[in-house]
Motif scaffolding. Sequence first.
Motif, mmCIF file in Angstrom:
data_model
loop_
_atom_site.group_PDB
_atom_site.id
_atom_site.type_symbol
_atom_site.label_atom_id
_atom_site.label_comp_id
_atom_site.label_asym_id
_atom_site.label_seq_id
_atom_site.Cartn_x
_atom_site.Cartn_y
_atom_site.Cartn_z
ATOM 1 N N ARG A 78 0.886 -1.159 0.000
ATOM 2 C CA ARG A 78 0.000 0.000 0.000
ATOM 3 C C ARG A 78 0.925 1.211 0.000
ATOM 4 O O ARG A 78 1.730 1.391 0.900
ATOM 5 N N PHE B 84 7.720 -4.270 7.260
ATOM 6 C CA PHE B 84 6.359 -4.409 6.735
ATOM 7 C C PHE B 84 5.581 -5.459 7.513
ATOM 8 O O PHE B 84 4.397 -5.300 7.796
ATOM 9 N N ARG B 85 6.269 -6.533 7.912
ATOM 10 C CA ARG B 85 5.588 -7.607 8.627
ATOM 11 C C ARG B 85 5.099 -7.114 9.991
ATOM 12 O O ARG B 85 4.021 -7.483 10.446
ATOM 13 N N ARG B 87 4.774 -3.749 10.979
ATOM 14 C CA ARG B 87 4.061 -2.474 11.033
ATOM 15 C C ARG B 87 3.103 -2.266 9.883
ATOM 16 O O ARG B 87 2.435 -1.233 9.812
ATOM 17 N N GLU B 88 3.062 -3.209 8.910
ATOM 18 C CA GLU B 88 2.112 -3.134 7.800
ATOM 19 C C GLU B 88 2.269 -1.852 6.988
ATOM 20 O O GLU B 88 1.302 -1.298 6.501
ATOM 21 N N THR B 89 3.475 -1.354 6.853
ATOM 22 C CA THR B 89 3.672 -0.160 6.042
ATOM 23 C C THR B 89 5.089 -0.151 5.498
ATOM 24 O O THR B 89 5.985 -0.751 6.095
#
Lengths: 169, 100
Positions: A78, B84-85, B87-89
């Motif tokens: 994203r 990313f794993r 903090r999903e960003t």
Amino acid sequence: MEWAVFLPAAALAVAGGVGVVAARQPVHSAIALLIVLAALAVTYLVLAAQFVAVLQVIIYAGAIVVLFLFVIMLLNVRSGEDLPVKLPRQAAVAAVAAGVYLTALLVAVLGAARPFPPAPDGFGTAQAVGAALLADYLLPFELAAVIMLVGIVAAVLLGRRPPAGRGDR
Amino acid sequence: MVPATAYLALSAVLFTLGAAGVLVRRNALIVFMSVELMLNAVNLAFVTFARQHLSIDGQVIVFFVLVVAAVEVVVGLALIGEIFRSRETVDIDDVDLLRG
């Protein structure tokens, strides 16, 4: 004759560079980076650096960009860049700063330019580079192997799943 | 014959583009690709000066830059994946826990 090769390659490289920086999607950036790398490989050929040109295609275009593409696909990113920019007028300031920086860089680097002497036969071949690597640069060459080993270990360590049952780490 | 100035100017333009990308973009992956762009600009300058001085050392250094760039990409992408794993960003503005 050389201009006929250099000018399209340089134009492609600059266009690709703009693409890397300006693309909205990371995938498009990666493809633009691929274009830059291929164009630079062509300029290396004109500069009598055939071995470096081959390395560029194999390592950069073949391995690094593919790695980027894999990570882009895996992360399903994203982009988040539609959030408001925290700094006001960031793009304009960046353009001005880049212009000033480019001017300074050109002044610094163009002063060192001299006419090219004619290249001797065998300059920049795998044989010539390999002889220099294994004679004059043997210690750095071996250290490069150690760096690569460190990279492999780090990638395995960072990429593994957290042990089951331990919860958060 | 293309003069050295043309190659060096191309190198300077690419380096500036990469530096601007590092500072302006917020997607960590694109920041990373901009770093690669800067490394490539430096490589072009090395090869140009190797040709100018007819010294193979410049091309040997390009080899080492390639090695370090490859390792840097492997470790950096692994770190980005790990961030990313957890903090999903991949937006670098979201990873500011160390901000003073």
